[in-house]
Design a protein around this motif. Structure first.
Motif, PDB file in Angstrom:
ATOM      1  N   PRO A 204      -4.636 -11.745   6.700  1.00  0.00           N
ATOM      2  CA  PRO A 204      -4.234 -10.439   6.526  1.00  0.00           C
ATOM      3  C   PRO A 204      -4.875  -9.329   7.650  1.00  0.00           C
ATOM      4  O   PRO A 204      -5.804  -9.650   7.941  1.00  0.00           O
ATOM      5  N   GLN A 205      -4.341  -8.171   7.732  1.00  0.00           N
ATOM      6  CA  GLN A 205      -4.895  -7.354   8.394  1.00  0.00           C
ATOM      7  C   GLN A 205      -4.249  -6.001   7.989  1.00  0.00           C
ATOM      8  O   GLN A 205      -2.986  -5.765   8.131  1.00  0.00           O
ATOM      9  N   GLY A 206      -5.081  -4.945   8.102  1.00  0.00           N
ATOM     10  CA  GLY A 206      -4.681  -3.536   7.636  1.00  0.00           C
ATOM     11  C   GLY A 206      -3.788  -3.431   6.404  1.00  0.00           C
ATOM     12  O   GLY A 206      -3.026  -2.569   6.517  1.00  0.00           O
ATOM     13  N   GLY A 207      -4.067  -4.281   5.523  1.00  0.00           N
ATOM     14  CA  GLY A 207      -3.291  -4.297   4.249  1.00  0.00           C
ATOM     15  C   GLY A 207      -1.749  -4.865   4.373  1.00  0.00           C
ATOM     16  O   GLY A 207      -0.960  -4.810   3.677  1.00  0.00           O
ATOM     17  N   GLY A 208      -1.687  -5.495   5.901  1.00  0.00           N
ATOM     18  CA  GLY A 208      -0.390  -6.107   5.827  1.00  0.00           C
ATOM     19  C   GLY A 208      -0.776  -7.874   6.056  1.00  0.00           C
ATOM     20  O   GLY A 208      -1.823  -8.082   6.048  1.00  0.00           O
ATOM     21  N   TRP A 209       0.614  -8.453   6.261  1.00  0.00           N
ATOM     22  CA  TRP A 209       0.525  -9.811   6.606  1.00  0.00           C
ATOM     23  C   TRP A 209      -0.418 -10.657   5.417  1.00  0.00           C
ATOM     24  O   TRP A 209      -1.111 -11.539   5.747  1.00  0.00           O
ATOM     25  N   LEU A 210      -0.282 -10.120   3.930  1.00  0.00           N
ATOM     26  CA  LEU A 210      -1.016 -10.684   2.938  1.00  0.00           C
ATOM     27  C   LEU A 210      -0.445 -11.977   2.686  1.00  0.00           C
ATOM     28  O   LEU A 210      -1.036 -12.725   1.698  1.00  0.00           O
ATOM     29  N   GLU A 413      -1.297  -0.571  -2.478  1.00  0.00           N
ATOM     30  CA  GLU A 413      -2.685  -0.473  -2.788  1.00  0.00           C
ATOM     31  C   GLU A 413      -3.546  -1.695  -3.335  1.00  0.00           C
ATOM     32  O   GLU A 413      -4.473  -1.754  -2.753  1.00  0.00           O
ATOM     33  N   VAL A 414      -2.710  -2.679  -3.878  1.00  0.00           N
ATOM     34  CA  VAL A 414      -3.171  -3.913  -4.360  1.00  0.00           C
ATOM     35  C   VAL A 414      -3.379  -4.903  -2.889  1.00  0.00           C
ATOM     36  O   VAL A 414      -4.376  -5.270  -2.765  1.00  0.00           O
ATOM     37  N   TYR A 415      -2.226  -4.803  -1.966  1.00  0.00           N
ATOM     38  CA  TYR A 415      -2.749  -5.393  -1.018  1.00  0.00           C
ATOM     39  C   TYR A 415      -3.733  -4.896   0.006  1.00  0.00           C
ATOM     40  O   TYR A 415      -4.464  -5.847   0.580  1.00  0.00           O
ATOM     41  N   LYS A 416      -3.985  -3.616  -0.080  1.00  0.00           N
ATOM     42  CA  LYS A 416      -5.048  -3.238   0.516  1.00  0.00           C
ATOM     43  C   LYS A 416      -6.447  -3.674  -0.021  1.00  0.00           C
ATOM     44  O   LYS A 416      -7.533  -3.956   0.745  1.00  0.00           O
ATOM     45  N   ALA A 417      -6.654  -3.757  -1.553  1.00  0.00           N
ATOM     46  CA  ALA A 417      -7.755  -4.226  -1.760  1.00  0.00           C
ATOM     47  C   ALA A 417      -7.957  -5.579  -1.945  1.00  0.00           C
ATOM     48  O   ALA A 417      -9.219  -5.912  -1.660  1.00  0.00           O
ATOM     49  N   ILE A 418      -7.179  -6.421  -1.776  1.00  0.00           N
ATOM     50  CA  ILE A 418      -7.171  -7.865  -1.643  1.00  0.00           C
ATOM     51  C   ILE A 418      -7.820  -7.946   0.001  1.00  0.00           C
ATOM     52  O   ILE A 418      -8.630  -8.884   0.193  1.00  0.00           O
ATOM     53  N   ASN A 419      -7.138  -7.439   0.681  1.00  0.00           N
ATOM     54  CA  ASN A 419      -7.467  -7.406   2.177  1.00  0.00           C
ATOM     55  C   ASN A 419      -8.983  -7.120   2.185  1.00  0.00           C
ATOM     56  O   ASN A 419      -9.619  -7.865   2.962  1.00  0.00           O
TER      57      ASN A 419
END
Length: 452
Positions: A204-210, A413-419
């Protein structure tokens, strides 16, 4: 559907306009597309170059005298973000619209929640087919169908065939993540700056490509995302932890995947990693079909083969993968709903073959038709002869989508936290169990705060 969808999606004025626009729609007429002089307005982000509209629409109009289809292109660049904004403004101002195209599950679910799309279940029942049987993608939201799927872009694995031959490895047609890891180990070669890695993961990167932190979730028929359909957490799913274990093993133990720190610090790109032969395999979406034969910008200098998205266990069914599609809907405000539906059904079946630009999500498409479409796509690349076309066609035909989980309003928000938790893990600042625990706790806090 989760009412949180409405929060922050559009302004109050826009919402008012949407509802006013949607309330004027007539009930669906009983007959088919027999009325004379019906003009259907199709709102799309798809450009002429990418979607071959003139030929596609001409074919439909010829077979349906009295029906004309007017393409309203919302972005000359095919920019989906720009198109979405223009679509919302058009709906708010009450423009007549009959057919709507959405580029992603989030955009589709948002606009269904706002009442922009007509339920299609009655039309489908009258036609006597089931979406889950006729198409590779199930578009249901809260048990109802609001769109039929157009193109079919599953994720797959691109392979450097020359590297495979050198290592004595076959092109896989059915494999697991453990086998993928073994391939990556065998394909890794050299040391230091000139080291060639077996694989590269672009996230992942920057809350993307999760997708790259749920590799062993997104290949499951159900429960493929971090959140469930009701917006609750799915992080107790053992496949979340299994994905973390896989990523850590491949980068730290096997040293067969490009280090995460390199990806971030050097701003690496999956195209250049693969086409420069820095990595022998990449897992990516089949939007790459238009590029795998090489382009002016990124030339191809080796043989490429394609393999399906790996399974978790030998007994799993083959082909489940993340998929992107076009969600093609009938506008709730349309005064020609039956005619609009008839076009949507044709476009997402025979129309996809006529268009000859993308692999269709329609299950009835024949292998020779997919082959013809792929030949057409590859013909637009620099070196189509270097692509193992048979492995590409077989992979696309074997692929299928997981059950659609409508994204929650707090998904980013969830993506950012997991990232952030993944970064702590992969950079050596916490272990896997702590990463799972922290991801679960932070996700639950986000869910709770959005319920207030």
């Amino acid at each position: 559907m989760n009412k949180k969808w409405l929060k922050g999606v559009l302004s109050g004025a826009l919402l008012t306009g949407l509802l006013a626009g949607c309330s004027g729609g007539d009930a669906a007429p009983e007959g088919g597309s027999e009325g004379k002089g019906v003009n259907l307005r199709l709102y799309t982000y798809g450009t002429e170059e990418a979607y071959n509209w003139k030929k596609t629409i001409a074919s439909y109009e010829e077979a349906n005298p009295g029906i004309t289809v007017e393409v309203v292109n919302l972005s000359e660049k095919g920019d989906t973000a720009e198109a979405s904004k223009k679509l919302d403004l058009a709906a708010a101002s009450g423009e007549p619209m009959d057919i709507l195209m959405f580029s992603d599950a989030a955009g589709y679910a948002q606009r269904v929640a706002l009442g922009m799309a007509e339920p299609l279940d009655d039309y489908i029942a009258k036609d006597g087919y089931k979406v889950e049987e006729d198409y590779k993608i199930d578009t249901r939201l809260d048990g109802k169908v609001y769109a039929l799927p157009g193109k079919f872009n599953p994720w797959y694995v691109l392979l450097n065939k020359d590297h495979l031959d050198e290592a004595g490895l076959q092109v896989p047609t059915d494999w697991t993540w453990d086998e993928y890891a073994e391939y990556a180990k065998k394909l890794t070669k050299g040391e230091g700056a000139s080291k060639r890695y077996g694989t590269y993961f672009h996230g992942p990167q920057g809350g993307g490509w999760l997708e790259f932190v749920k590799l062993m979730m997104i290949n499951q028929p159900q429960g493929a995302d971090y959140l469930k359909a009701d917006g609750s957490s799915n992080l107790d799913n053992p496949n979340f932890k299994r994905t973390l274990e896989l990523r850590v093993k491949m980068e730290k133990q096997d040293q067969s995947s490009v280090p995460y720190s390199d990806m971030i610090s050097q701003k690496l790109n999956y195209r250049t990693q693969f086409f420069n032969q820095s990595a022998s395999m990449i897992t990516i979406g089949s939007w790459m079909n238009t590029e795998i034969g090489g382009t002016e910008k990124v030339p191809l200098t080796f043989h490429v083969a394609v393999a399906p998205f790996p399974k978790n266990d030998k007994g799993d069914s083959i082909g489940n993968a993340p998929v992107t599609t076009d969600y093609v809907s009938v506008a709730a405000s349309s005064k020609h709903k039956q005619e609009a539906y008839d076009f949507v059904r044709w476009y997402t079946t025979e129309g996809q073959v006529v268009q000859n630009k993308n692999v269709p999500a329609w299950n009835q498409v024949k292998e020779e038709e997919v082959t013809k479409i792929i030949e057409n796509i590859l013909a637009g690349t620099k070196n189509p002869e270097l692509v193992d076309q048979q492995s590409l066609v077989k992979t696309l035909l074997a692929s299928k989508a997981s059950e659609l989980v409508p994204p929650a309003s707090y998904q980013a928000e969830v993506y950012k936290a997991i990232n952030e938790e993944y970064e702590k893990l992969i950079l050596g600042n916490q272990n896997i169990d702590t990463t799972v625990k922290n991801s679960q706790e932070r996700t639950q806090k986000i869910i709770d705060s959005n319920k207030k």
